[in-house]
Design a protein around this motif. Structure first.
Motif, PDB file in Angstrom:
ATOM      1  N   PHE A 248       0.918  -1.171  -0.063  1.00  0.00           N
ATOM      2  CA  PHE A 248      -0.014  -0.103   0.041  1.00  0.00           C
ATOM      3  C   PHE A 248       0.786   1.179   0.042  1.00  0.00           C
ATOM      4  CE2 PHE A 248       0.499  -0.696   4.570  1.00  0.00           C
ATOM      5  CZ  PHE A 248       0.722   0.602   5.206  1.00  0.00           C
ATOM      6  N   TRP A 249       2.153   1.124   0.290  1.00  0.00           N
ATOM      7  CA  TRP A 249       3.123   2.313   0.472  1.00  0.00           C
ATOM      8  C   TRP A 249       3.063   2.739  -1.064  1.00  0.00           C
ATOM      9  CZ3 TRP A 249       8.086   1.570   3.730  1.00  0.00           C
ATOM     10  CH2 TRP A 249       7.754   1.620   5.002  1.00  0.00           C
ATOM     11  N   ASP A 250       3.067   1.942  -2.150  1.00  0.00           N
ATOM     12  CA  ASP A 250       3.285   2.513  -3.597  1.00  0.00           C
ATOM     13  C   ASP A 250       1.905   2.594  -4.260  1.00  0.00           C
ATOM     14  OD1 ASP A 250       6.002   2.901  -3.612  1.00  0.00           O
ATOM     15  OD2 ASP A 250       6.416   0.967  -3.724  1.00  0.00           O
ATOM     16  N   TYR A 251       0.713   2.608  -3.754  1.00  0.00           N
ATOM     17  CA  TYR A 251      -0.620   2.825  -4.188  1.00  0.00           C
ATOM     18  C   TYR A 251      -0.510   4.272  -4.671  1.00  0.00           C
ATOM     19  CZ  TYR A 251      -2.476  -1.237  -2.347  1.00  0.00           C
ATOM     20  OH  TYR A 251      -2.649  -2.800  -2.008  1.00  0.00           O
ATOM     21  N   ASP A 252      -1.353   4.842  -5.617  1.00  0.00           N
ATOM     22  CA  ASP A 252      -1.530   6.176  -5.996  1.00  0.00           C
ATOM     23  C   ASP A 252      -1.848   7.106  -5.058  1.00  0.00           C
ATOM     24  OD1 ASP A 252      -0.545   5.410  -8.415  1.00  0.00           O
ATOM     25  OD2 ASP A 252      -2.514   5.359  -9.382  1.00  0.00           O
ATOM     26  N   LYS A 253      -2.719   6.673  -4.222  1.00  0.00           N
ATOM     27  CA  LYS A 253      -3.196   7.422  -2.755  1.00  0.00           C
ATOM     28  C   LYS A 253      -3.155   6.451  -1.730  1.00  0.00           C
ATOM     29  CE  LYS A 253      -6.463  10.174  -5.822  1.00  0.00           C
ATOM     30  NZ  LYS A 253      -7.825  10.473  -6.165  1.00  0.00           N
ATOM     31  N   PRO A 254      -3.551   7.213  -0.422  1.00  0.00           N
ATOM     32  CA  PRO A 254      -3.436   6.534   0.584  1.00  0.00           C
ATOM     33  C   PRO A 254      -4.657   5.787   0.688  1.00  0.00           C
ATOM     34  CG  PRO A 254      -2.776   8.907   0.925  1.00  0.00           C
ATOM     35  CD  PRO A 254      -3.251   8.894  -0.435  1.00  0.00           C
ATOM     36  N   ASN A 255      -4.611   4.635   1.139  1.00  0.00           N
ATOM     37  CA  ASN A 255      -5.663   3.534   1.273  1.00  0.00           C
ATOM     38  C   ASN A 255      -6.012   3.809   2.804  1.00  0.00           C
ATOM     39  OD1 ASN A 255      -3.712   2.078   2.625  1.00  0.00           O
ATOM     40  ND2 ASN A 255      -4.402   0.103   1.713  1.00  0.00           N
ATOM     41  N   ILE A 256      -6.967   2.754   3.312  1.00  0.00           N
ATOM     42  CA  ILE A 256      -7.705   2.778   4.827  1.00  0.00           C
ATOM     43  C   ILE A 256      -6.557   2.671   5.921  1.00  0.00           C
ATOM     44  CG2 ILE A 256      -9.083   1.916   6.210  1.00  0.00           C
ATOM     45  CD1 ILE A 256     -11.083   1.234   4.072  1.00  0.00           C
ATOM     46  N   LEU A 257      -5.702   1.664   5.387  1.00  0.00           N
ATOM     47  CA  LEU A 257      -4.642   1.528   6.216  1.00  0.00           C
ATOM     48  C   LEU A 257      -3.535   2.531   6.597  1.00  0.00           C
ATOM     49  CD1 LEU A 257      -3.375  -0.634   8.245  1.00  0.00           C
ATOM     50  CD2 LEU A 257      -2.081  -1.651   6.361  1.00  0.00           C
ATOM     51  N   SER A 258      -3.341   3.046   5.345  1.00  0.00           N
ATOM     52  CA  SER A 258      -2.461   4.373   5.428  1.00  0.00           C
ATOM     53  C   SER A 258      -3.173   5.399   6.123  1.00  0.00           C
ATOM     54  CB  SER A 258      -2.094   4.729   3.872  1.00  0.00           C
ATOM     55  OG  SER A 258      -1.460   5.908   4.072  1.00  0.00           O
ATOM     56  N   LEU A 259      -4.210   5.823   5.934  1.00  0.00           N
ATOM     57  CA  LEU A 259      -4.900   6.808   6.781  1.00  0.00           C
ATOM     58  C   LEU A 259      -4.914   6.579   8.485  1.00  0.00           C
ATOM     59  CD1 LEU A 259      -8.210   7.278   4.440  1.00  0.00           C
ATOM     60  CD2 LEU A 259      -6.080   8.761   4.486  1.00  0.00           C
ATOM     61  N   ILE A 260      -5.080   5.158   8.622  1.00  0.00           N
ATOM     62  CA  ILE A 260      -5.036   4.815   9.978  1.00  0.00           C
ATOM     63  C   ILE A 260      -3.717   5.108  10.770  1.00  0.00           C
ATOM     64  CG2 ILE A 260      -5.316   2.963  11.758  1.00  0.00           C
ATOM     65  CD1 ILE A 260      -7.435   1.789   9.811  1.00  0.00           C
ATOM     66  N   LEU A 261      -2.783   5.228   9.992  1.00  0.00           N
ATOM     67  CA  LEU A 261      -1.415   5.066  10.351  1.00  0.00           C
ATOM     68  C   LEU A 261      -0.687   6.545  10.344  1.00  0.00           C
ATOM     69  CD1 LEU A 261       0.164   1.807   8.734  1.00  0.00           C
ATOM     70  CD2 LEU A 261      -0.250   2.474  11.098  1.00  0.00           C
ATOM     71  N   ILE A 262      -1.584   7.391   9.713  1.00  0.00           N
ATOM     72  CA  ILE A 262      -1.197   8.956   9.345  1.00  0.00           C
ATOM     73  C   ILE A 262      -0.698   9.605  10.835  1.00  0.00           C
ATOM     74  CG2 ILE A 262      -1.849  11.233   8.867  1.00  0.00           C
ATOM     75  CD1 ILE A 262      -2.738  10.037   6.181  1.00  0.00           C
ATOM     76  N   PRO A 263      -1.701   9.509  11.851  1.00  0.00           N
ATOM     77  CA  PRO A 263      -1.399  10.142  13.294  1.00  0.00           C
ATOM     78  C   PRO A 263       0.079   9.652  13.675  1.00  0.00           C
ATOM     79  CG  PRO A 263      -3.518   9.341  13.077  1.00  0.00           C
ATOM     80  CD  PRO A 263      -2.963   8.770  11.877  1.00  0.00           C
ATOM     81  N   ILE A 264       0.269   8.319  13.470  1.00  0.00           N
ATOM     82  CA  ILE A 264       1.507   7.839  14.170  1.00  0.00           C
ATOM     83  C   ILE A 264       2.732   8.638  13.205  1.00  0.00           C
ATOM     84  CG2 ILE A 264       3.040   5.860  14.385  1.00  0.00           C
ATOM     85  CD1 ILE A 264       0.619   4.151  14.576  1.00  0.00           C
ATOM     86  N   ALA A 265       2.710   8.557  11.806  1.00  0.00           N
ATOM     87  CA  ALA A 265       3.436   9.172  11.058  1.00  0.00           C
ATOM     88  C   ALA A 265       3.856  10.378  11.591  1.00  0.00           C
ATOM     89  CB  ALA A 265       3.094   9.203   9.659  1.00  0.00           C
TER      90      ALA A 265
END
Length: 296
Positions: free
Chosen positions: A8-25
């Motif tokens: 999912f790191w290389d998807y064109d846009k953030p997916n649900i898992l990426s959005l969940i991890l954004i606060p940690i980032a």
């Protein structure tokens, strides 16, 4: 790194898992910002430092560019060396650099630079080190792979970026490396952040293509950060690939895995290609079964 990047790191846009991890980032970015406030940058007098770094994690052509810079300095009779932080899992890259010049490695890059200075080097080329804020570099080149670009655009762990892309406004030079893909799109995005930045373009060129036949069939495997770019280059030079197999960056191959690939090639009546980095991790016992493409 042995850890394989999440898809999912290389998807064109953030997916649900990426959005969940954004606060940690975001939290990690804040912690790094606070930590860096207390870091004192040091410039080593008497030696010039060139940092070849990246914002996208892994597979951006840093080692290839470092080798090219060394070649340019050698032709000008300027004594230069390589600097790498001593990661045991990166012995493949270390061997490649050592073939072309002196390599100084330590857990602290600053110690390696001081050692290089004592050995009479005029330039130190750092393969990686952009995020090492303890050193004030004389020049910085930031590398991007044209195919991966910035992935989903998020920072670790929500995405593949080591730092926010907007930090490009603080740099002067970017290298776009690959097979000339997506250049205009990427240039436009970079200039939107920093209109004064210098963008340099580089492409991979095989230097031992004569060792391979276009009439043969090949299985390709690699454990590098830019497997897709490697395969794309081979196809561009009309290498007939019937299957490609991707492993994590700096992957340590077992006998079982390599034997399986060799058996696959025999069943398909084809030959096997890998990268020089992977070949150096295999050992001499596979020399007759597996060949590597050397690239500049």
């Amino acid at each position: 790194m042995k850890l394989k990047k999440p898809k999912f790191w290389d998807y064109d846009k953030p997916n649900i898992l990426s959005l969940i991890l954004i606060p940690i980032a975001l939290l990690l970015q804040i912690l790094n910002f606070i930590k860096n406030i207390f870091v004192i940058k040091r410039k080593i007098e008497g030696i010039k430092t060139i940092c070849v770094g990246n914002i996208y994690v892994g597979g951006t052509g840093k080692t290839s560019l470092s080798l090219k810079i060394k070649d340019i300095l050698d032709k000008k009779n300027i004594k230069a060396c390589f600097i790498k932080k001593n990661y045991p899992e990166q012995q493949d890259e270390q061997k490649i650099l050592q073939e072309k010049g002196d390599l100084f490695k330590d857990s602290k890059r600053i110690r390696s630079i001081n050692h290089a200075l004592k050995e009479g080097n005029q330039f130190a080329i750092l393969d990686d080190g952009l995020q090492d804020l303890s050193i004030k570099y004389d020049m910085i080149f930031i590398c991007f792979n044209n195919m991966n670009w910035i992935g989903n655009g998020q920072t670790i762990p929500a995405g593949p970026l080591r730092e926010n892309l907007n930090n490009l406004k603080n740099y002067n030079h970017v290298f776009l490396i690959g097979n000339l893909e997506n250049l205009e799109f990427i240039k436009k995005k970079i200039f939107q952040i920093n209109s004064k930045i210098s963008i340099h373009v580089a492409k991979y060129v095989p230097i031992n293509l004569h060792d391979f036949s276009k009439n043969e069939k090949y299985i390709v495997f690699s454990g590098i950060g830019n497997h897709k770019t490697f395969v794309s280059m081979l196809k561009k030079y009309e290498i007939n690939i019937i299957k490609d197999i991707e492993f994590p960056d700096h992957f340590q191959y077992s006998k079982k895995i390599i034997d399986k690939i060799i058996l696959m090639s025999k069943n398909e009546n084809c030959k096997i290609i890998t990268t020089k980095k992977d070949y150096l991790r295999l050992g001499q016992k596979y020399n007759n079964n597996i060949k590597f493409i050397d690239v500049t």
